[in-house]
Design a protein around this motif. Structure first.
Motif, PDB file in Angstrom:
ATOM      1  N   ASN A  28       0.848  -1.191   0.000  1.00  0.00           N
ATOM      2  CA  ASN A  28       0.000   0.000   0.000  1.00  0.00           C
ATOM      3  C   ASN A  28       0.884   1.240   0.000  1.00  0.00           C
ATOM      4  N   LYS A  29       1.009   1.868  -1.135  1.00  0.00           N
ATOM      5  CA  LYS A  29       1.870   3.026  -1.275  1.00  0.00           C
ATOM      6  C   LYS A  29       1.301   4.220  -0.506  1.00  0.00           C
ATOM      7  N   VAL A  30       2.137   4.856   0.267  1.00  0.00           N
ATOM      8  CA  VAL A  30       1.789   6.103   0.936  1.00  0.00           C
ATOM      9  C   VAL A  30       2.190   7.239   0.011  1.00  0.00           C
ATOM     10  N   GLY A  62       9.261   7.839   6.394  1.00  0.00           N
ATOM     11  CA  GLY A  62       8.655   9.021   5.804  1.00  0.00           C
ATOM     12  C   GLY A  62       8.964  10.197   6.706  1.00  0.00           C
ATOM     13  N   LEU A  63       9.587  11.234   6.154  1.00  0.00           N
ATOM     14  CA  LEU A  63      10.021  12.398   6.935  1.00  0.00           C
ATOM     15  C   LEU A  63       9.269  13.627   6.442  1.00  0.00           C
ATOM     16  N   PHE A  64       8.476  14.225   7.314  1.00  0.00           N
ATOM     17  CA  PHE A  64       7.645  15.363   6.938  1.00  0.00           C
ATOM     18  C   PHE A  64       7.747  16.452   8.013  1.00  0.00           C
ATOM     19  N   LEU A 224      -5.470   9.956   6.450  1.00  0.00           N
ATOM     20  CA  LEU A 224      -4.567  11.019   6.012  1.00  0.00           C
ATOM     21  C   LEU A 224      -4.051  11.836   7.187  1.00  0.00           C
ATOM     22  N   LEU A 225      -2.925  12.496   6.930  1.00  0.00           N
ATOM     23  CA  LEU A 225      -2.282  13.381   7.903  1.00  0.00           C
ATOM     24  C   LEU A 225      -2.078  14.729   7.258  1.00  0.00           C
ATOM     25  N   VAL A 275       0.123  17.184   2.926  1.00  0.00           N
ATOM     26  CA  VAL A 275      -0.908  16.163   3.127  1.00  0.00           C
ATOM     27  C   VAL A 275      -0.293  14.807   2.813  1.00  0.00           C
ATOM     28  N   VAL A 276      -0.424  13.876   3.742  1.00  0.00           N
ATOM     29  CA  VAL A 276       0.045  12.502   3.569  1.00  0.00           C
ATOM     30  C   VAL A 276      -1.179  11.595   3.530  1.00  0.00           C
TER      31      VAL A 276
END
Length: 280
Positions: A28-30, A62-64, A224-225, A275-276
Motif C-alpha cells: 500500500n503506497k503512501v 517518511g520524513l515530513f 490522512l495526515l 498532506v500525507v
C-alpha cells in the motif's frame, strides 16, 4: 506565525512551491503532496518544509515537517537541513523514538543559539512527523504549527499549540511576562506569539524548546495526515481541513486546495501545508 520587531532581515526564498511523492516499499503506497504560499506581509517567505521518504538500516522512513520562521528565514532553513539528521543520529531512535526526538530538538536548538547573533536572533516553530515502515507515526512540535490525523471517524490533533496565554505560568516562572500590547495577540514580553520556539536568543531564557510528542499506529483505518503552519490553522479548523482533503483526488491536490482556501479566507501569514495519504 510572526514576531514583532523593529528591523527587517533580508533573504531569498521563492514565493510559492508545490510537489508530491510516494513511498517505494510496501504493497500500500503512501503518497504525499505539499503546497507553500507566501503571505501578504512585506517580508519574504519564511516557511520551509521537508517531505520525503528515505531508507535507513533497511527500514523505510517518511520524513515530513513544516518550519514557520520569524525575524528571517535563517532558523527554519537550518532546521530543514539539520533537524531530521540530528534525530536519526540519536542512538535511541529505533528503541525509543520519543527520547531521540526530545534530545535532537534540544541539541539542534543549542546549535542554533551557538551560531548567534547571525542565526539565533531569529526563530522558528516546528512540526515534524516520522512514519516508520508505514505502520508507526511519531509527531512532535514546538510552537503553533500543527498536525492533524484522520483515522476512522476520528479527527485527531496530534500536536499542542504552544501559546503564551496557555503557558503563562512557565513564562512568568522564567522571569518573562505575557502582554497583549502592542496589538491584541498575547505575546511573550510583548514580542513573540508562541511560548516555545527554536532560536530567539534574546527571549530564550523565557521560552521553552522541548517538544510535545505523540505516537499513533497506522492501520487500515488511518486515512490522512495534514501538517501546516498557522497561516492555515488561523482560518481553517481541524475538521474542515480533513473534509477538504478528503474530497480531493490526491495528496498534492489536497495540499493546494487547503492553501487556496486559506488565501481565499484572507489569511495574511505564510501558508504551508503537507498532506500525507495512507490509502490510495
Amino acid at each position: 506565525m510572526e514576531r514583532l520587531c523593529c528591523f527587517k532581515v533580508g533573504y531569498s526564498q521563492s514565493s510559492s512551491s508545490a510537489g508530491k511523492g510516494k513511498s517505494c516499499q510496501g504493497s500500500n503506497k503512501v503518497t504525499y503532496g505539499f503546497s507553500l504560499v507566501k503571505g501578504k506581509a512585506s517580508h519574504p517567505m519564511e516557511d520551509y518544509h521537508v517531505a520525503k521518504f528515505a531508507v535507513l538500516k533497511g527500514r523505510e522512513l517518511g520524513l515530513f515537517a513544516i518550519f514557520d520562521g520569524h525575524l528571517g528565514d535563517s532558523v527554519p532553513s537550518y532546521l530543514q537541513k539539520h533537524l531530521f539528521a540530528n534525530i536519526l543520529k540519536e542512538e535511541e531512535f529505533w528503541s525509543h523514538p520519543d527520547r531521540a526526538i526530545t534530545k535532537a530538538y534540544d541539541k539542534t536548538d543549542k546549535a542554533i543559539l551557538s551560531h548567534s547573533p547571525d542565526l539565533g536572533r531569529g526563530g522558528s516553530t516546528a512540526v515534524t512527523a516520522i512514519l516508520i515502515d508505514g505502520t508507526k507515526l511519531w509527531v512532535a512540535n514546538v510552537g503553533d504549527s500543527r498536525a492533524v490525523l484522520a483515522k476512522g471517524q476520528q479527527v485527531i490533533q496530534m500536536t499542542v499549540d504552544h501559546e503564551p496565554s496557555t503557558e503563562r505560568g512557565s513564562i512568568e516562572t522564567r522571569g518573562g511576562f505575557v502582554s497583549n500590547m502592542p496589538g491584541d495577540v498575547p505575546r511573550v514580553n510583548g514580542q513573540l506569539a508562541v511560548s516555545r520556539a527554536f532560536g530567539d536568543k534574546s527571549l530564550k531564557s523565557h521560552l521553552r524548546s522541548d517538544p510535545d510528542i505523540r505516537a499513533q499506529d497506522i492501520d487500515s483505518e488511518a486515512e490522512l495526515l495534514i501538517l501546516a503552519s498557522d497561516g492555515l490553522w488561523k482560518v481553517v479548523n481541524n475538521e474542515e481541513a480533513v473534509d477538504i482533503a478528503r474530497k480531493c483526488k490526491d495528496a498534492q491536490t489536497a495540499a493546494r486546495q487547503l492553501t487556496t482556501v486559506a488565501v481565499d479566507r484572507d489569511s495574511k501569514d505564510d501558508i504551508s501545508c503537507i498532506v500525507v495519504r495512507f490509502r490510495s
